[in-house]
Motif scaffolding. Structure first.
Motif, mmCIF file in Angstrom:
data_model
loop_
_atom_site.group_PDB
_atom_site.id
_atom_site.type_symbol
_atom_site.label_atom_id
_atom_site.label_comp_id
_atom_site.label_asym_id
_atom_site.label_seq_id
_atom_site.Cartn_x
_atom_site.Cartn_y
_atom_site.Cartn_z
ATOM 1 N N GLU A 183 -42.888 6.634 -3.523
ATOM 2 C CA GLU A 183 -42.755 5.329 -3.232
ATOM 3 C C GLU A 183 -41.403 4.882 -3.014
ATOM 4 N N PRO A 184 -41.075 3.959 -2.150
ATOM 5 C CA PRO A 184 -39.766 3.607 -1.766
ATOM 6 C C PRO A 184 -39.092 2.711 -2.931
ATOM 7 N N VAL A 185 -37.631 2.731 -3.017
ATOM 8 C CA VAL A 185 -36.944 1.821 -3.716
ATOM 9 C C VAL A 185 -35.894 1.496 -2.717
ATOM 10 N N ILE A 186 -35.563 0.161 -2.744
ATOM 11 C CA ILE A 186 -34.524 -0.595 -2.078
ATOM 12 C C ILE A 186 -33.652 -1.292 -2.780
ATOM 13 N N SER A 187 -32.442 -1.159 -2.167
ATOM 14 C CA SER A 187 -31.287 -2.083 -3.050
ATOM 15 C C SER A 187 -31.602 -3.420 -2.715
ATOM 16 N N GLY A 188 -31.047 -4.414 -3.895
ATOM 17 C CA GLY A 188 -31.066 -5.930 -3.691
ATOM 18 C C GLY A 188 -29.663 -6.411 -3.368
ATOM 19 N N VAL A 189 -29.689 -7.626 -2.962
ATOM 20 C CA VAL A 189 -28.449 -8.284 -2.636
ATOM 21 C C VAL A 189 -28.740 -10.007 -3.233
ATOM 22 N N ILE A 190 -27.668 -10.313 -3.624
ATOM 23 C CA ILE A 190 -27.946 -11.688 -4.235
ATOM 24 C C ILE A 190 -26.628 -12.645 -3.746
ATOM 25 N N SER A 216 -45.931 3.667 -10.337
ATOM 26 C CA SER A 216 -45.124 4.037 -9.145
ATOM 27 C C SER A 216 -44.186 5.298 -9.169
ATOM 28 N N ASP A 217 -44.633 6.181 -8.519
ATOM 29 C CA ASP A 217 -43.777 7.635 -8.501
ATOM 30 C C ASP A 217 -42.779 7.283 -7.335
ATOM 31 N N ILE A 218 -41.539 6.807 -7.915
ATOM 32 C CA ILE A 218 -40.345 6.359 -6.876
ATOM 33 C C ILE A 218 -39.413 7.574 -6.887
#
Length: 402
Positions: free
Chosen positions: A195-202, A347-349
């Motif tokens: 599964e995908p993982v994506i960086s976050g921005v705030i 979730s297998d990331i």
């Protein structure tokens, strides 16, 4: 002398070939897009899509840094539509030039859209010849993508450059984020074993003031774009944010860590020793035992001592070995916590399913349809070998002399 038929044919053909650039476009008619934002409109199926467009006159003025020009370096245009391509055409009512997408550096996805699902977002990016699959992807955390694109950033005149730079250096030096591209996300979405993982921005600070040019005309800006955390996905939908050690554990398991900082206890003092991680290698192995996955992780990491708040004598091998053991234990705990967090969400990331597919295709075909459920029940075995290779410019701390 009459020309030969073959020569005449070549002359006629050359006229067609040398007829000029039939599809050329004048630069003055193009609007260069540096970033794209995608949000979900509430209560419907339409998207709110925003484009960060470079103001060429401001960039060509040669003014460096934050202020001084007549206008901001970018303008954000936005409109609503059912598909990205529809909005690209519809936005021509607001933009006086044709949008050019070959220089897009960042795709920002709003958190609400990420939680609703991202499976349908990337088809257009694969089909259009202008868009690049190497474009970085981030999630706008606790806000919309349009709000992120509207913040004027210090040091970099183009906000997309600032986001890309922060993502790059944070990934390389702190290792709680990933530089994942559109192509990386598509590969994860189509894989049944990852599964995908994506960086976050705030946005740190006041978003309203961050839109104004005055935001970069002071030594302490009212608003900053900050990279923070990893968004975990399941079946194309965002399910959880991972921060701190859990995010770093994910990076270690994925084998993407390049450098980082580890804090270790020294006697009764908490986090009194700082180690710079300079090298890390991860191997994962997946096998099935009694109908349950066995998830085996082997990590070898190296680093150097960079800071101490206690009296250490690294000339003594027992003290060095003690630090290495503490480092190994801490890394194993961080990695285990990351896997357990993913197991809770089924979730297998990490790609354990892909690892099983590589080593035992017959077994993988049998379990692939129920893999996320099986992954959640998997047994975890983590082995970490940590080595402190140097202690900087000295072996003994000056604290030993006090």
């Amino acid at each position: 002398m009459k020309p030969k038929p073959i020569l005449l044919s070549w002359l006629l053909l050359s006229i067609v070939v040398l007829s000029g650039c039939w599809n050329s476009k004048e630069l003055s008619h193009l609007a260069i897009v540096s970033a794209i934002g995608m949000d979900k409109l509430p209560g419907g199926s339409e998207y709110r899509i925003s484009f960060q467009v470079i103001n060429p006159s401001e960039i060509s003025s040669g003014i460096q840094g934050g202020g001084g020009g007549r206008t901001t370096a970018v303008t954000v245009f936005a409109d609503n539509g059912s598909t990205l391509f529809e909005v690209i055409r519809k936005i021509t009512r607001k933009v006086p030039r044709e949008l050019l997408f070959s220089h897009v550096k960042v795709l920002v996805i709003g958190e609400a859209l990420a939680r609703d699902g991202i499976n349908d977002l990337f088809d257009t990016f694969e089909r259009l010849h202008q868009t690049r699959l190497t474009t970085k992807v981030v999630i706008a955390r606790n806000t919309s993508a349009e709000e992120i694109l509207g913040v004027i950033t210090p040091m970099e005149k183009i906000p997309a450059d600032a986001i890309e730079g922060k993502l790059e250096f944070s990934s390389n030096l702190w290792s709680e984020n990933l530089e994942y591209t559109i192509d990386d996300i598509i590969r994860a979405l189509v894989s049944k074993g990852r599964e995908p993982v994506i960086s976050g921005v705030i946005v740190q600070g006041e978003i309203e003031r961050g839109r104004k040019k005055s935001n970069v005309e002071m030594s302490r800006p009212d608003a900053l774009i900050m990279v923070r955390g990893l968004a975990m996905f399941k079946d194309g939908k965002m399910v959880q944010w991972l921060d701190g050690d859990k995010a770093r554990g994910v990076i270690k398991l994925l084998g993407k860590i390049k450098s980082s900082v580890e804090e270790l206890d020294c006697g009764s003092k908490k986090d009194a020793v700082t180690v710079e991680l300079t090298k890390s290698k991860t191997r994962i192995k997946t096998s099935m035992h009694n109908g349950k996955p066995l998830l085996e992780i082997s990590i070898i990491e190296e680093g150097g001592l960079v800071d101490t708040k206690c009296a250490l004598d690294l000339a003594r091998m027992d003290e060095l070995a003690m630090l290495e053991q503490r480092w190994s234990k801490r890394s194993a705990e961080v990695v285990t916590a990351s896997i357990e967090a993913a197991q809770k969400q089924k979730s297998d990331i990490f790609g354990f399913g892909e690892a099983l597919n590589r080593t035992n295709k017959l077994e993988w075909k049998r379990v692939q349809n129920d893999w996320n459920t099986l992954f959640a029940k998997g047994e975890i075995r983590v082995v970490v070998d940590s080595y402190i290779r140097n202690s900087g410019m000295r072996i003994k701390s000056f604290l030993q002399q006090s």
